[in-house]
Design a protein around this motif. Structure first.
Motif, PDB file in Angstrom:
ATOM      1  N   ILE A  21       0.858  -1.177   0.000  1.00  0.00           N
ATOM      2  CA  ILE A  21       0.000   0.000   0.000  1.00  0.00           C
ATOM      3  C   ILE A  21       0.897   1.230   0.000  1.00  0.00           C
ATOM      4  O   ILE A  21       1.672   1.435   0.922  1.00  0.00           O
ATOM      5  CB  ILE A  21      -0.947   0.012   1.208  1.00  0.00           C
ATOM      6  N   LEU A  22       0.788   2.033  -1.060  1.00  0.00           N
ATOM      7  CA  LEU A  22       1.663   3.183  -1.239  1.00  0.00           C
ATOM      8  C   LEU A  22       0.937   4.491  -0.945  1.00  0.00           C
ATOM      9  O   LEU A  22      -0.192   4.701  -1.389  1.00  0.00           O
ATOM     10  CB  LEU A  22       2.192   3.219  -2.679  1.00  0.00           C
ATOM     11  N   HIS A  23       1.612   5.365  -0.202  1.00  0.00           N
ATOM     12  CA  HIS A  23       1.142   6.725   0.062  1.00  0.00           C
ATOM     13  C   HIS A  23       2.089   7.643  -0.709  1.00  0.00           C
ATOM     14  O   HIS A  23       3.273   7.716  -0.377  1.00  0.00           O
ATOM     15  CB  HIS A  23       1.221   7.063   1.550  1.00  0.00           C
ATOM     16  N   ALA A  24       1.602   8.333  -1.720  1.00  0.00           N
ATOM     17  CA  ALA A  24       2.459   9.179  -2.554  1.00  0.00           C
ATOM     18  C   ALA A  24       2.079  10.649  -2.398  1.00  0.00           C
ATOM     19  O   ALA A  24       0.912  10.975  -2.129  1.00  0.00           O
ATOM     20  CB  ALA A  24       2.347   8.766  -4.018  1.00  0.00           C
ATOM     21  N   ARG A  25       3.078  11.525  -2.579  1.00  0.00           N
ATOM     22  CA  ARG A  25       2.818  12.967  -2.555  1.00  0.00           C
ATOM     23  C   ARG A  25       1.815  13.310  -3.643  1.00  0.00           C
ATOM     24  O   ARG A  25       1.840  12.752  -4.735  1.00  0.00           O
ATOM     25  CB  ARG A  25       4.106  13.748  -2.844  1.00  0.00           C
ATOM     26  N   ASN A  26       0.946  14.250  -3.328  1.00  0.00           N
ATOM     27  CA  ASN A  26      -0.048  14.775  -4.275  1.00  0.00           C
ATOM     28  C   ASN A  26      -1.053  13.731  -4.759  1.00  0.00           C
ATOM     29  O   ASN A  26      -1.700  13.923  -5.768  1.00  0.00           O
ATOM     30  CB  ASN A  26       0.636  15.426  -5.486  1.00  0.00           C
ATOM     31  N   LYS A  27      -1.152  12.618  -4.073  1.00  0.00           N
ATOM     32  CA  LYS A  27      -2.156  11.591  -4.405  1.00  0.00           C
ATOM     33  C   LYS A  27      -3.071  11.430  -3.192  1.00  0.00           C
ATOM     34  O   LYS A  27      -2.603  11.133  -2.094  1.00  0.00           O
ATOM     35  CB  LYS A  27      -1.508  10.234  -4.714  1.00  0.00           C
ATOM     36  N   LYS A  28      -4.354  11.628  -3.401  1.00  0.00           N
ATOM     37  CA  LYS A  28      -5.302  11.480  -2.300  1.00  0.00           C
ATOM     38  C   LYS A  28      -5.641  10.015  -2.044  1.00  0.00           C
ATOM     39  O   LYS A  28      -5.842   9.609  -0.924  1.00  0.00           O
ATOM     40  CB  LYS A  28      -6.570  12.269  -2.583  1.00  0.00           C
ATOM     41  N   LYS A  29      -5.680   9.235  -3.137  1.00  0.00           N
ATOM     42  CA  LYS A  29      -6.018   7.823  -3.005  1.00  0.00           C
ATOM     43  C   LYS A  29      -4.758   7.000  -2.752  1.00  0.00           C
ATOM     44  O   LYS A  29      -3.682   7.322  -3.255  1.00  0.00           O
ATOM     45  CB  LYS A  29      -6.692   7.330  -4.287  1.00  0.00           C
ATOM     46  N   LEU A  30      -4.919   5.939  -2.004  1.00  0.00           N
ATOM     47  CA  LEU A  30      -3.819   5.009  -1.793  1.00  0.00           C
ATOM     48  C   LEU A  30      -3.660   4.143  -3.038  1.00  0.00           C
ATOM     49  O   LEU A  30      -4.619   3.887  -3.759  1.00  0.00           O
ATOM     50  CB  LEU A  30      -4.094   4.134  -0.576  1.00  0.00           C
ATOM     51  N   ILE A  31      -2.441   3.691  -3.263  1.00  0.00           N
ATOM     52  CA  ILE A  31      -2.153   2.866  -4.428  1.00  0.00           C
ATOM     53  C   ILE A  31      -1.865   1.444  -3.946  1.00  0.00           C
ATOM     54  O   ILE A  31      -1.010   1.242  -3.087  1.00  0.00           O
ATOM     55  CB  ILE A  31      -0.940   3.417  -5.197  1.00  0.00           C
ATOM     56  N   CYS A  32      -2.567   0.487  -4.496  1.00  0.00           N
ATOM     57  CA  CYS A  32      -2.346  -0.917  -4.169  1.00  0.00           C
ATOM     58  C   CYS A  32      -1.424  -1.519  -5.225  1.00  0.00           C
ATOM     59  O   CYS A  32      -1.798  -1.617  -6.388  1.00  0.00           O
ATOM     60  CB  CYS A  32      -3.669  -1.674  -4.137  1.00  0.00           C
TER      61      CYS A  32
END
Length: 96
Positions: free
Chosen positions: A64-75
């Motif tokens: 589970i990725l938390h990236a700058r400028n992304k509101k949604k999490l990335i699986c």
């Protein structure tokens, strides 16, 4: 009789707390599928990551990725962890 009613009320309150807490009884938020192709710029923008394990509450292993400028999490697929770490290590910030 009054003691039974008080005990029953207390028991009901404890049940409600347990059922509504995040730790027990709540539906966990899990990745249901993963992406194997994530752009390198997004992998470099990751600020935090978590591992989801199918041995826990969820059905699949995921990163589970938390990236700058992304509101949604990335699986992401767990294998992308190595690639992400290598990209972040080798990435040199651009000079302005």
């Amino acid at each position: 009789m009054k003691l039974k009613a008080t005990s029953l009320l207390l028991l009901m309150c404890v049940d409600i707390i347990i059922l509504t807490s995040n730790e027990a009884g709540a539906i966990p938020s899990c990745c249901l599928n993963v992406s194997k192709n994530i752009p390198q710029d997004i992998l470099r923008a990751v600020t935090k990551y978590e591992m989801q394990s199918k041995a826990g509450r969820c059905e699949i292993d995921a990163l589970i990725l938390h990236a700058r400028n992304k509101k949604k999490l990335i699986c992401a697929h767990p294998r992308l962890l190595k690639i992400m770490k290598r990209l972040k290590k080798n990435h040199k910030p651009k000079l302005a």
